[in-house]
Enzyme design. Structure first.
Site, mmCIF file in Angstrom:
data_model
loop_
_atom_site.group_PDB
_atom_site.id
_atom_site.type_symbol
_atom_site.label_atom_id
_atom_site.label_comp_id
_atom_site.label_asym_id
_atom_site.label_seq_id
_atom_site.Cartn_x
_atom_site.Cartn_y
_atom_site.Cartn_z
ATOM 1 N N THR A 133 53.217 52.159 52.235
ATOM 2 C CA THR A 133 53.392 52.729 53.567
ATOM 3 C C THR A 133 53.462 54.236 53.438
ATOM 4 O O THR A 133 54.029 54.754 52.486
ATOM 5 C CB THR A 133 54.663 52.211 54.259
ATOM 6 N N GLY A 134 52.859 54.927 54.390
ATOM 7 C CA GLY A 134 52.865 56.385 54.326
ATOM 8 C C GLY A 134 51.586 56.945 54.902
ATOM 9 O O GLY A 134 50.886 56.259 55.655
ATOM 10 N N GLY B 159 43.430 53.287 58.386
ATOM 11 C CA GLY B 159 44.263 53.800 57.293
ATOM 12 C C GLY B 159 44.110 52.996 56.010
ATOM 13 O O GLY B 159 43.112 52.295 55.815
ATOM 14 N N THR C 69 55.175 50.762 59.424
ATOM 15 C CA THR C 69 54.277 49.764 58.852
ATOM 16 C C THR C 69 55.122 48.745 58.119
ATOM 17 O O THR C 69 56.152 49.099 57.551
ATOM 18 C CB THR C 69 53.325 50.477 57.873
ATOM 19 N N GLY D 272 48.246 57.329 55.180
ATOM 20 C CA GLY D 272 47.208 56.463 54.639
ATOM 21 C C GLY D 272 46.053 57.156 53.940
ATOM 22 O O GLY D 272 45.537 56.663 52.930
HETATM 23 N N1 ASP Z 1 49.873 53.747 56.005
HETATM 24 C C1 ASP Z 1 49.716 53.583 57.416
HETATM 25 C C2 ASP Z 1 48.450 54.235 57.858
HETATM 26 O O1 ASP Z 1 48.122 55.276 57.352
HETATM 27 C C3 ASP Z 1 50.843 54.168 58.194
HETATM 28 C C4 ASP Z 1 52.209 53.730 57.743
HETATM 29 O O2 ASP Z 1 52.412 53.342 56.624
HETATM 30 O O3 ASP Z 1 53.105 53.754 58.559
HETATM 31 O O4 ASP Z 1 47.825 53.728 58.748
#
Ligand code: ASP
Length: 332
Positions: free
Chosen positions: A250-251, A229, A199, A253
């Site tokens: 990011t992470g 997300g 992301t 979600g």
């Molecule tokens: N946060 C994003 C989601 O959950 C994924 C990511 O950060 O890579 O969609």
């Protein structure tokens, strides 16, 4: 003559005051957090990531340097990452269980607390641009699916065939995730399938002292059922307030939504007087971790202090505070 001299002195003083009070611009970005270790990212690939992050930082900073807005800087930096297959946003978006690419993005303006977002879009080349259009030219905050695309088309944004988002690497990731799922004969959380992300996000502070934060993503590999997300959720994946900070997350979600992570960082600064770093640490390394959530945030405050905090073993990230001097990192 004397009057002219006085005028000149006043003009010089004004210039001095304006100059000394102009905020020094700052830009901080991320390209995803997760299980990003040296064994996953060989040197040759790390070089590519760092080059792209540096390019995004340089281009975004150039906007700020010439007096452009933090909104334009965020758009510029995110567009560069969206157009690169390296990141899970735009061109490099991951695949859903159905084999489609469904993207989310959001933007927030810290001066006005205005915000815009799109979710589950499949034909908008740069989803962050659609989020910006929603913020600037609609009475709404979050548009989804076909409606969001109709709006984006009407705003004149570049639309692409769904095949534009196909990349072999992401397709292989989907197939691998699905194999694992059939081996275990169950529905595995997309996070467990693919504990590394891409992301993208950016937060900028311009010379006028305004903060803007934005995030763009393809979500999670093998996601189903129209899953959305945190990235397009204001307060979860993105937040900005000139009085406190701007944040892009990011992470995993689901955890960022449940902990309202981005807004929580701002609230800890506002109500508890924590510094940005303390607030980010509290949310990412304590609250989120205790819930079982992995990921990170980037952010900056009104004085240009930055944070790049994550509880995973890596996060593609970087910042720039001075022309020609982007600082980029991948591992812990
Ligand atoms: N946060 C994003 C989601 O959950 C994924 C990511 O950060 O890579 O969609």
């Amino acid at each position: 003559m004397i009057a002219n001299l006085k005028l000149l002195l006043i003009a010089i003083e004004l210039l001095f005051v304006t100059f000394s009070y102009a905020q020094k611009p700052v830009l901080v970005i991320h390209g995803g957090a997760g299980n990003i270790s040296k064994s996953h990212i060989p040197d040759s690939l790390a070089v590519k990531y760092k080059a792209k992050l540096s390019e995004a930082l340089r281009a975004g900073y150039a906007v700020l340097e010439r007096g452009g807005t933090s909104l334009e800087a965020v758009r510029t930096a995110i567009n560069i990452m969206e157009n690169s297959p390296l990141f899970n946003a735009g061109k490099g978006a991951v695949f859903t269980n159905k084999g489609t690419n469904e993207m989310d993005a959001s933007i927030m303006d810290g001066a006005t607390l205005n915000a815009g977002a799109v979710a589950g879009v499949m034909h908008i080349k740069n989803p962050i641009n659609a989020a910006i259009e929603v913020m600037l030219h609609s009475p709404h905050v979050l548009l989804s699916g076909e409606g969001a695309e109709t709006f984006a088309r009407a705003q004149g944004l570049e639309m692409v065939d769904a095949s534009y988002f196909y990349t072999e690497k992401r397709y292989r990731q989907l197939k691998k995730a699905q194999e694992r799922e059939s081996e275990t004969q169950g529905y595995i959380s997309p996070w467990l399938n693919d504990f590394k992300f891409g992301t993208v996000g950016a937060v900028a502070l311009d010379k006028q002292g305004n903060i803007v934060a934005g995030t763009s993503t393809g979500g999670m590999t093998n996601k189903r059922f129209g899953r959305i997300g945190d990235s397009p959720i204001i307060g979860a994946g993105t937040y900005a307030n000139n009085n406190t900070c701007g944040v892009s997350a990011t992470g995993h979600g689901e955890y960022f939504i449940r902990s309202v992570a981005a807004h929580d960082i701002s609230a800890l600064m506002e109500y508890k007087g924590l510094s940005l770093r303390e607030a980010a640490d509290e949310v990412i390394n304590k609250k989120l971790k205790e819930m079982g959530g992995s990921g990170g945030v980037i952010g900056l405050d009104k004085n240009g202090n930055i944070t790049m905090t994550f509880n995973t073993n890596g996060m593609f990230r970087g910042y720039i505070k001075q022309k020609g001097d982007p600082q980029v990192f991948i591992f812990k």
